[in-house]
Design a protein around this motif. Sequence first.
Motif, short mmCIF file in Angstrom:
data_model
loop_
_atom_site.label_atom_id
_atom_site.label_comp_id
_atom_site.label_asym_id
_atom_site.label_seq_id
_atom_site.Cartn_x
_atom_site.Cartn_y
_atom_site.Cartn_z
N VAL A 984 0.86 -1.34 -0.10
CA VAL A 984 -0.15 -0.04 -0.02
C VAL A 984 0.90 1.18 0.21
O VAL A 984 0.57 2.16 -0.71
CB VAL A 984 -0.96 0.19 1.32
CG1 VAL A 984 -1.83 1.14 1.10
CG2 VAL A 984 -1.88 -1.39 1.16
N CYS A 985 2.01 1.24 0.99
CA CYS A 985 2.81 2.46 0.76
C CYS A 985 3.36 2.69 -0.50
O CYS A 985 3.58 3.78 -0.79
CB CYS A 985 3.98 2.13 1.88
SG CYS A 985 3.37 2.02 3.60
N TYR A 986 3.80 1.36 -1.25
CA TYR A 986 4.57 1.59 -2.52
C TYR A 986 3.39 2.27 -3.72
O TYR A 986 3.85 3.22 -4.26
CB TYR A 986 5.03 0.48 -2.95
CG TYR A 986 5.90 -0.53 -2.53
CD1 TYR A 986 7.07 0.49 -1.75
CD2 TYR A 986 5.90 -1.91 -2.19
CE1 TYR A 986 7.94 -0.39 -1.07
CE2 TYR A 986 7.13 -2.58 -1.71
CZ TYR A 986 8.08 -1.71 -1.13
OH TYR A 986 9.09 -2.17 -0.32
N ARG A 987 2.19 1.73 -3.47
CA ARG A 987 1.31 2.32 -4.34
C ARG A 987 0.91 3.67 -4.05
O ARG A 987 0.83 4.73 -4.99
CB ARG A 987 -0.35 1.65 -4.16
CG ARG A 987 -0.05 0.21 -4.76
CD ARG A 987 -1.36 -0.44 -4.42
NE ARG A 987 -1.38 -1.86 -4.99
CZ ARG A 987 -2.59 -2.45 -4.83
NH1 ARG A 987 -3.72 -2.15 -3.99
NH2 ARG A 987 -2.54 -3.80 -5.43
N THR A 988 0.85 4.22 -2.84
CA THR A 988 0.63 5.57 -2.50
C THR A 988 1.86 6.43 -3.07
O THR A 988 1.39 7.78 -3.58
CB THR A 988 0.26 5.82 -0.98
OG1 THR A 988 -0.60 4.83 -0.66
CG2 THR A 988 0.11 7.26 -0.55
#
Length: 1065
Positions: A984-988
Amino acid sequence: MECLKSSFLFSNPPFLMEEKKKKKKKRPLPILIPCSIQRDPWSPSFGDPTRPKPRTLNPKKPLSDDNARRIIKKKAAYLSILRRNQGPEAQTPRWIKRSPEQMVQYLQDDRNGHLYGKHVVAAIKKVRSLSQKVDGDYDMRMEMASFVGKLSFKEMCVVLKEQKGWRQVSDFFAWMKLQLSYRPSVIVYTIVLRLYGQVGKLKLAEELFLEMLDAGCEPDHVACGTMLCSYARWGRHKAMLSFYSALKQRPIILSVPVFNFMLSSLQKKSLHSQVVHVWRDMLQIGVTPNNFTYTVAITSLLKIGLHQDAFDTFDQMRSNGVVPEEVTYSLLINLNAKSGNRDQVQRLYEDMRFQGIIPSIYTCASLLSLYYKCQDYPRALSLFSEMVRNKISADEVIYGLLIRIYGKLGLYDDAHKTFQETKHRGQLTSEKTYLAMAQVHLTSGNVDKALQVIDLMKSSNLCFSRFAYIVLLQCYVIKEDVASAEGTFLALSKTGPPDAGSCSDMLSLYVGLNLTNKAKDFIVRIREDHTHFDKELYRSVMKVYCKEGMLPEAEQLTNQMVKNESFKHDKFLMTFYWILCEHKGDHELVASDPIDKFDATALGLMLSLYLINCNFSKTNILLKLLLGYAVGGSKIVSQLIINLSKEGEISKAELLNQQLVKLGCRMEEATVASLISHYGKQQMLKQAEDIFAEYVNSPTSSKVLYNSMINAYAKCGKQEKAYLLYKELTEQGRDLGAVGISIAVNSLTNGGKHQEAENIICRSLKENLELDTVAYNTFIKAMLEAGKLDFASSIFERMCSAGVAPSIETFNTMISVYGQDQKLDRAVEMFNKAGSFGGPLDEKTYMNLIGYYGKAGMMLEASQLFSEMQKEVIKPGKVSYNIMINVYANAGALHETEKLYQAMQRQGCLPDSFTYLSLVQAYTRSLNYSKAEETVRAMESKGVPPSCVHFNILLHAYTKAGLIDEAKRVYEELSTFGLIPDLVCYRTMLNGYLKCGYVEEGINFFESICKSTKGDRFIMSAAVHFYKYAGNESKAKEILKTMNNMGVPFLKKLVVGSGERVKTP
């Protein structure tokens, strides 16, 4: 003093009332109106207006002086008051007829209606005035010189009688003896004796009595009674009894008031044997007792234990027509109540009511206490109603008894109201009342309220008695607070040897919490302290010995207890003694003694004892005794097998089962089902299947056995086998009942096999099987988790139409069904139905609807419902606070979020990770990024480590606001907290680079994470757009080819530098 009532001594009583009666106005004579109708000759003459009755039938001759009539009338009024104040025993004075000449002389004496002449009154005042002078400052002969020869003997006696000071009496009596008119008389000596006795000058009284004897005056019953009353008044009982013994040698019969004075004085000093002695003398000489005499005598007879004599005296009193006083009834009722003589108490009480005597509060307390002991609660409540009618105000003792009675009847609210009323009246002063209320709370199962009552007693500075410590110990035992219970038991031990009941409570606490070592140490300590064992304590200790296999200790204690005579007829103890001690070495016990004396519980405990000690020969014998002779023996064996299974002693349970088979017996079906259930809990599926196969073909097998096996499969995670067994049994026509179907459906649902669960539900509904509330709840919950919301709703409607009452759990599940289906109006309807169903709503029901309000963005409705829940005295827990904080955070209500967060901490609920997540979200939605970062950094110091989810909210907020540098800084700080960024952090981060047009940074970020994010649709699609935008078509095509090979669809709508938010899948 009643003993001195005399027409001479008390001719002028001290309580004479100087009242003047108002003259009654004479009624005017009626005006006669002549009538033409004449009276008939046969009518009576009275009432005839033509012949009025004369005012007096025999009119007296008028006196010569009108003033004399006024004096006579005043004298008559005075004597009327005199008789009224002296009571029914007053002697009516004899009227003196005077001639007109005598009346003239009477007026010349200037008495003017007074009892004495002016010269007598002057003498009285003169002598009284000498009390203001010190002894020796006056000479009575000089003071009374003007009265020499003017006072007759009777008038000097009057002056003597009217004096108050003993010195003036002594001096005047000495002067009186010098006058010519004086003559020695017992009357004058009696007057002086009475005055000496009133002020306690008993030495002078004794000397005067001897002087009277020397003067040749024979004492009469009044003089002797005066001496006895003086002794009694000042507590000189030894002298009084000596004087009384001397009087018995003389033909003098004392009056009843004198005897009453003596008896009362002796009783006040608790000389009850002397009271009885004087009472019997009084009866022997024939003096008729009065009401007071009987009361004193009965009281003393009861005090020295002569109960039968007291009842005989009471019967004699009733036969003589003397109505007993209330205190007499109270004493006899109290005595019979203590001895439990209920019929006699009721007879006395009914007799008391027949006499019209209203019972005192002490009598009512004795009656209530008896009714409480005899468990005659309706009569006790009737008595209390009678007290209310008679306006008898209850005291603390009565209220305490009422609290206990209400507790026995299960009227706990009434008991609490009575306790509060006692408190408001200011009558709550005894520890017994506090402890009675605490015991009622214990009986109702509300330990916390019981402890609150005891704390209230502590705050009232009441000292703790042994009973208070015993009740407090019971509270801690029920609450399973070992430390507090041990401290209380230690405090109890300091007040004296602990009672057997408290020791039993401590043992039950240790055994219940499986604190075996503490239980053993405790038994050793109480045996060393020589604690008195009762039957219950012996049972508790033997249970511990048998459970732990302590055979020598069990034998020793049994040998010790059998010496106590009170245990000779205890079946439990004698069973232990017969097997452990008397027939210790015997191997054939079955036929050696009568078997009707065996206690099944004792045999079961010894079976466990020998089983642990591996004494299989004794085990076999005990099994024969239990199964063949002892009543309820098979249940004892079955329970032992179940207990062994619970404790993990499967091998011993199997061994016991094998011995049963050898004896030709089989376990009860409930025991087999319990054993299978325990096998399932311990993941011992093979053993469960074996024992099920052994008993399943029994003609007596039922659904209890089948359901236990299905449940065992479910516990072991074998949902397929559970389903297959269910199908097999139903195809064979076996009835599993609502419980078996619920177990099967719940097992399949937990295993994610929703289709199989739905098949069972459909079949059950189609065949119209009889289902209960739990089964319907299981069906609805299963379809909720399967996402089939319409089917769940139809099951609820089917439940209502079938007349099955829904529970609060049903309404909770239906709120979730309609909430997930976004039908909030129906969810609210379910909530309202739950409230009107009769039972109180719980916290879960409120928070379930509040959660769906929050998801629908209805913050105001959620806030109102949360406030309503608190008004219903439902204290929110941590989960409830987290849900409500999340509602406020999602709505961007920062002020309400912070306020509720502070309230949560004040209530003692520590924030957790979910709490901080909502708090960070509220700050970022309010664009307060610095506060959000501060909250995340402060988490670790408060014992809650932050996770990637907390940081992702910050990353999302910064990227959304276009603050890419801040987002990069926060992303790089993840490693300092020991965290590895998740997907999720990568996507954000990648979405932020894409939206803000940071192509080069986006490509570099992708290349740094591409190895750990293979196959992610958004990340690979964003990389394609980055490479295309940078003109690197070959790299873009390479990634697209990889996506096609992996079957990952491409996101075409992503735009570099779009400026609008793109939802991350």
